[in-house]
Design a protein around this motif. Structure first.
Motif, short mmCIF file in Angstrom:
data_model
loop_
_atom_site.label_atom_id
_atom_site.label_comp_id
_atom_site.label_asym_id
_atom_site.label_seq_id
_atom_site.Cartn_x
_atom_site.Cartn_y
_atom_site.Cartn_z
N PRO A 149 0.82 -1.22 0.00
CA PRO A 149 0.00 0.00 0.00
C PRO A 149 0.85 1.26 0.00
CG PRO A 149 -0.09 -1.11 2.14
CD PRO A 149 0.58 -2.04 1.21
N HIS A 150 2.07 1.17 0.50
CA HIS A 150 2.95 2.34 0.51
C HIS A 150 3.34 2.74 -0.91
CE1 HIS A 150 3.05 1.82 4.80
NE2 HIS A 150 3.64 0.64 4.70
N LEU A 151 3.58 1.76 -1.77
CA LEU A 151 3.90 2.07 -3.17
C LEU A 151 2.67 2.63 -3.87
CD1 LEU A 151 5.68 2.01 -5.67
CD2 LEU A 151 5.06 -0.39 -6.00
N LYS A 152 1.54 2.02 -3.64
CA LYS A 152 0.29 2.48 -4.27
C LYS A 152 -0.01 3.92 -3.86
CE LYS A 152 -4.66 1.30 -4.27
NZ LYS A 152 -5.66 0.32 -3.79
N ASN A 153 0.08 4.21 -2.57
CA ASN A 153 -0.19 5.57 -2.09
C ASN A 153 0.83 6.56 -2.62
OD1 ASN A 153 -2.32 4.51 -0.62
ND2 ASN A 153 -1.15 4.32 1.28
N ALA A 154 2.09 6.13 -2.71
CA ALA A 154 3.13 7.03 -3.21
C ALA A 154 2.89 7.41 -4.66
CB ALA A 154 4.50 6.38 -3.04
N ILE A 155 2.45 6.44 -5.46
CA ILE A 155 2.19 6.71 -6.88
C ILE A 155 1.02 7.67 -7.03
CG2 ILE A 155 1.38 5.68 -9.04
CD1 ILE A 155 3.00 3.20 -8.33
N ALA A 291 8.35 5.18 -1.91
CA ALA A 291 8.54 6.57 -2.36
C ALA A 291 9.64 6.66 -3.39
CB ALA A 291 8.85 7.46 -1.16
N MET A 292 10.71 5.87 -3.24
CA MET A 292 11.80 5.92 -4.22
C MET A 292 11.33 5.41 -5.58
SD MET A 292 15.66 4.31 -4.04
CE MET A 292 16.24 5.56 -2.88
N GLN A 313 17.37 9.44 -3.64
CA GLN A 313 16.90 9.56 -2.26
C GLN A 313 16.28 10.94 -2.01
OE1 GLN A 313 20.54 8.58 -0.21
NE2 GLN A 313 19.98 6.43 0.02
N ASP A 314 16.86 11.98 -2.61
CA ASP A 314 16.27 13.33 -2.46
C ASP A 314 14.88 13.39 -3.08
OD1 ASP A 314 18.56 14.15 -1.20
OD2 ASP A 314 19.45 15.09 -2.97
N ARG A 315 14.72 12.76 -4.23
CA ARG A 315 13.40 12.73 -4.87
C ARG A 315 12.41 11.95 -4.00
NH1 ARG A 315 9.27 14.88 -7.49
NH2 ARG A 315 8.10 13.36 -8.73
N ALA A 316 12.86 10.85 -3.39
CA ALA A 316 12.00 10.07 -2.52
C ALA A 316 11.56 10.88 -1.30
CB ALA A 316 12.72 8.80 -2.07
N ALA A 317 12.43 11.75 -0.79
CA ALA A 317 12.06 12.59 0.34
C ALA A 317 10.91 13.53 -0.03
CB ALA A 317 13.27 13.40 0.81
N THR A 318 10.93 14.04 -1.27
CA THR A 318 9.83 14.88 -1.74
C THR A 318 8.53 14.09 -1.82
OG1 THR A 318 11.38 16.26 -3.00
CG2 THR A 318 9.05 16.37 -3.62
N VAL A 319 8.60 12.86 -2.29
CA VAL A 319 7.41 12.00 -2.39
C VAL A 319 6.85 11.72 -1.01
CG1 VAL A 319 6.54 9.76 -3.14
CG2 VAL A 319 8.20 11.00 -4.57
N LEU A 320 7.72 11.48 -0.05
CA LEU A 320 7.26 11.25 1.32
C LEU A 320 6.53 12.47 1.87
CD1 LEU A 320 10.39 9.40 2.75
CD2 LEU A 320 8.12 8.42 2.47
N GLU A 325 1.29 15.18 3.24
CA GLU A 325 0.33 16.25 2.99
C GLU A 325 -1.04 15.70 2.61
OE1 GLU A 325 2.12 18.64 0.02
OE2 GLU A 325 3.55 19.62 1.39
N GLN A 326 -1.07 14.53 1.98
CA GLN A 326 -2.34 13.96 1.54
C GLN A 326 -2.89 12.91 2.50
OE1 GLN A 326 -2.16 12.93 -2.71
NE2 GLN A 326 -0.51 14.41 -2.95
N GLY A 327 -2.27 12.81 3.67
CA GLY A 327 -2.82 11.97 4.72
C GLY A 327 -2.43 10.51 4.68
N TYR A 328 -1.47 10.14 3.83
CA TYR A 328 -1.04 8.74 3.77
C TYR A 328 -0.02 8.40 4.86
CZ TYR A 328 -3.27 8.72 -0.83
OH TYR A 328 -4.17 8.82 -1.86
N LEU A 329 0.69 9.41 5.37
CA LEU A 329 1.67 9.21 6.42
C LEU A 329 1.48 10.29 7.48
CD1 LEU A 329 4.98 8.59 4.39
CD2 LEU A 329 3.58 6.86 5.52
N THR A 330 1.84 9.96 8.70
CA THR A 330 1.88 10.98 9.74
C THR A 330 3.18 11.77 9.61
OG1 THR A 330 2.99 9.55 11.34
CG2 THR A 330 0.57 9.46 11.26
N THR A 331 3.24 12.88 10.29
CA THR A 331 4.46 13.69 10.25
C THR A 331 5.64 12.92 10.82
OG1 THR A 331 3.14 15.71 10.48
CG2 THR A 331 5.49 15.87 10.97
N ALA A 332 5.40 12.16 11.87
CA ALA A 332 6.47 11.37 12.49
C ALA A 332 6.98 10.30 11.53
CB ALA A 332 5.97 10.74 13.79
N GLU A 333 6.08 9.64 10.83
CA GLU A 333 6.49 8.62 9.86
C GLU A 333 7.27 9.24 8.72
OE1 GLU A 333 2.93 5.27 10.23
OE2 GLU A 333 2.60 7.08 9.02
#
Length: 738
Positions: A149-155, A291-292, A313-320, A325-333
């Motif tokens: 689900p993390h890949l699906k949400n990231a896409i 995210a990567m 890795q920098d691009r993955a940080a932007t995806v995270l 922002e869209q509610g798939y991850l908490t700020t801590a995650e």
């Protein structure tokens, strides 16, 4: 009074009524209802031929100045609106027909999940571990409901955050993209496209068009045609996207997208990319890894972690951040995974296998390699531990013992005695692919590294390592070239020396004399039988390595000496099979061949070559605790420097030089190449139990028998009769001569 034809009388009755006003004529009562001033509804053919009373015109209000000013605009708007809604209705009808047509042509979802034009090649090492990929890798079908689900949400967060709300196209996204493009000084359709995932999937499917060699010159032209950007193309793409939305579910469309999208490194689809970069399945990805992969979709080749891990890795940080922002991850995650970015698997870090994988791909048929349409698995001979050992040794020597900024190159090959190549380094840049391989492609003069084949020929013919040859000035007349006088590297001569010492000290004159004594043709035949396929020199300089060869050939020839005198064909493939098949299509691509020299001769040669390292020009190649044998080689003007040798377990060859044949400065085969060889072999033999070399010390040559005491006395006491006879003969010779 009405006339008979039903028409009103021409002259009305003049009648006065009370009040001085005329009353309306009474309606006729001939079965019809009285008429009113209103227009009747309905339609009658008789009405077409009956004159009608004009309807009273509405009383127009007087327009003010503003009304007069706006009148033309109002009229134009009404005219435009009239055209617009009619044209809109026609356009909608045409779009509906086009969507219905595309809908009817769409196949089942399963037909679109693997859209590669060619197959893949997966390379395994000798232990069955994946170390490289080639071709269009496809790890298998993934679906939106089974993938991580993390890949699906990231896409979704990265590519189309309103994917589950829109109907295939996003007018808001298109308008935003056009605004950004214009603001950045590009055309409205250049740059940002505002495409939804559905539209991107339509593009990946090439709008349903299948590659046809008759229509496109090659697959690259086909892909370029599929990626064209024009107003017509965008419209067609939108129609195809609408048809997909009607035919498939949202998860079906996302599944097609995740299976067909190119994610760099030759990986098509999420499963192949997950295996390629992380060595795990796509359903096991954590948020950082998902995210990567999602970040690669924008520019897969540029952002691939095998090309630039930090950038990926920098691009993955932007995806995270977008996922948060869209509610798939908490700020801590988000913070935790940004601080612990995804890394590459060991196989991915090897950059697709480097020189060894390139060589293996060149050694198999194209229809099973670069041009395969099937998924192929190759079990190779590579030992990844030995590969790291060779790479680390080369790096160590160049960092610590070669001057900074040197452009000199080097190559290393490590193999077993049967020719199975265990490691290969084709240049100083070790983590590369598709570049010039100096171990297999560079043909260079071999120098004194060729001499063991001269001595192998002599030993096969019955010579002993203790046989002697005179090391003194020696010249030959070469037809067409004049006199040729070989010299030793030291510019000195050493008198009568044994063959063993001549090889140990790499003396040139004895090698040439021995080659001429046994026959150059025999030396050439032995060298070829040992595996040196390159053209060999025809003159006496053959013995000194005037011929060219590759490092792979030379190392394979030395492996033949180690294994007891049998030829070997260096090989890198143990088994080749198709993914869908259990039986192999190909077995080992090389190995031990026919015998070249007797085992006794080969073992005596090993004994002689052991002296090279223990006592001679190869002392810098000594391995603590191990017996080793080898030979150095330096060509004229030091353009090439070699060291090739072996222990009981492995054979290794090292070449060093410049690509443009610039002479090396202060480098001989017994110098830096010997040190690279030692550093390699020390690392290769870590943890192994020392074994003795398979060598045979020759029996010493018996001294001539000593004369007996009686024979010595006979030699000391002169024979008077013989002496008198010789005196008489001399006197008669003088008399007759006078």
């Amino acid at each position: 009074m009405a006339q008979g034809n039903g028409r009103k009388p021409l002259v009305a009755d003049k009648r006065n009524y009370a009040g001085g006003k005329r009353k309306p004529a009474a309606a006729k009562t001939s079965g019809r209802k009285p008429t009113t001033g209103k227009r009747r509804g309905g339609f009658s053919l008789l009405g077409l031929f009956r004159p009608r009373k004009p309807a009273p015109r509405p009383v127009r209000k007087k327009r003010g100045p503003l009304g007069l000013l706006l009148a033309p605009f109002v009229w134009a708007f009404r005219l435009l609106w009239g055209f617009t809604w009619r044209i809109g209705m026609v356009a909608c009808l045409l779009v509906a027909v086009a969507v219905a047509f595309q809908y009817a042509r769409l196949p089942e979802v399963s037909a679109y999940l693997d859209g590669r034009a060619r197959g893949s090649v997966t390379l395994l090492d000798r232990n069955g571990e994946v170390f490289a990929w080639r071709g269009d890798q496809f790890g298998g079908v993934v679906r939106a409901d089974t993938v991580s689900p993390h890949l699906k949400n990231a896409i979704v967060a990265t590519e189309d955050k309103r994917f589950y709300q829109h109907f295939g196209i996003s007018p808001r996204g298109i308008a935003s993209a056009i605004r950004i493009n214009l603001r950045e000084g590009r055309g409205p359709l250049s740059g940002h496209g505002g495409s939804t995932i559905t539209q991107q999937t339509a593009k990946l499917l090439c709008l349903g068009r299948i590659y046809d060699p008759a229509e496109w010159e090659n697959e690259r032209a086909y892909e370029a045609d599929c990626r064209k950007s024009s107003l017509w193309r965008k419209g067609t793409e939108a129609i195809f996207a609408l048809a997909m939305e009607l035919k498939y579910t949202k998860d079906d469309i996302l599944s097609i997208y995740m299976n067909r999208a190119y994610m760099g490194g030759g990986a098509y689809g999420a499963e192949a990319a997950a295996q390629r970069y992380f060595g795990k399945s796509a359903n096991q990805l954590n948020p950082a890894e998902g995210a990567m992969l999602a970040g690669l979709l924008t520019a897969p080749s540029t952002l691939a972690p095998t090309n630039d891990l930090k950038r990926s890795q920098d691009r993955a940080a932007t995806v995270l951040r977008l996922m948060q922002e869209q509610g798939y991850l908490t700020t801590a995650e988000m913070t935790r995974f940004q601080n612990n970015p995804a890394g590459l698997s060991e196989a991915a870090a090897a950059r697709a296998g480097g020189y060894f994988a390139d060589w293996v791909m060149d050694s198999i048929p194209d229809f099973l390699g670069d041009q395969t349409t099937e998924d192929v698995v190759i079990r190779s001979t590579l030992d990844q531990r030995l590969q790291r050992a060779a790479e680390e040794a080369l790096k160590y020597v160049f960092e610590n013992k070669v001057r900074e900024g040197s452009k000199a190159q080097a190559a290393i090959v490590v193999m077993s005695a049967d020719g199975a190549v265990r490691a290969m380094v084709g240049g100083r840049k070790t983590r590369v692919s598709g570049v010039f391989n100096r171990a297999t492609q560079a043909k260079r003069q071999t120098g004194s590294a060729f001499k063991p084949f001269v001595y192998a020929t002599a030993l096969e013919l019955g010579y002993s390592p203790y046989d002697r040859v005179l090391d003194a000035r020696y010249c030959m007349n070469i037809p067409g070239s004049g006199q040729w006088c070989p010299e030793n590297y030291t510019r000195k001569f050493y008198g009568e020396v044994t063959l063993a010492r001549a090889l140990r000290d790499s003396l040139n004159v004895p090698a040439v004399k021995l080659s001429e004594a046994v026959g150059r043709d025999k030396v050439s035949r032995v060298a070829r039988d040992f595996g040196i396929d390159s053209d060999l020199a025809a003159g006496p300089a053959l013995a000194l390595g005037a011929s060219e060869s590759t490092l792979l050939e030379m190392t394979g020839a030395y492996a033949g000496i180690l294994n007891g005198g049998s030829s070997v064909t260096p090989y890198g493939v143990n088994e080749l099979r198709l993914v869908a098949d259990s039986e192999a299509l190909m077995g080992a691509s090389g190995g031990i061949g026919e015998r070249v020299v007797r085992t006794e001769a080969a073992q005596q040669l090993v004994w002689m070559m052991e002296k090279v390292i223990s006592e001679g020009t190869g002392r810098r190649a000594q391995i603590p605790g191990w017996q080793a044998a080898g030979k150095s080689g330096t060509t004229s003007a030091a353009k090439d420097a070699w060291f090739i040798g072996f222990t009981a377990d492995y054979v290794a060859g090292v070449w060093m030089g410049y690509d443009d044949n610039t002479p090396l400065t202060g480098v001989t085969g017994g110098g830096l190449p010997a040190e690279i060889w030692r550093e390699t072999m020390v690392r290769v033999h870590e943890g192994l139990e020392p074994k003795p070399l398979p060598m045979l010390e020759p029996a010493p040559i018996a001294p001539p028998p000593q004369p007996t005491r009686r024979e010595r006395r006979k030699r000391q006491v002169p024979n008077l009769g013989q002496e008198l006879g010789r005196a008489v003969d001399n006197i008669l010779r003088d008399i007759l001569g006078n």
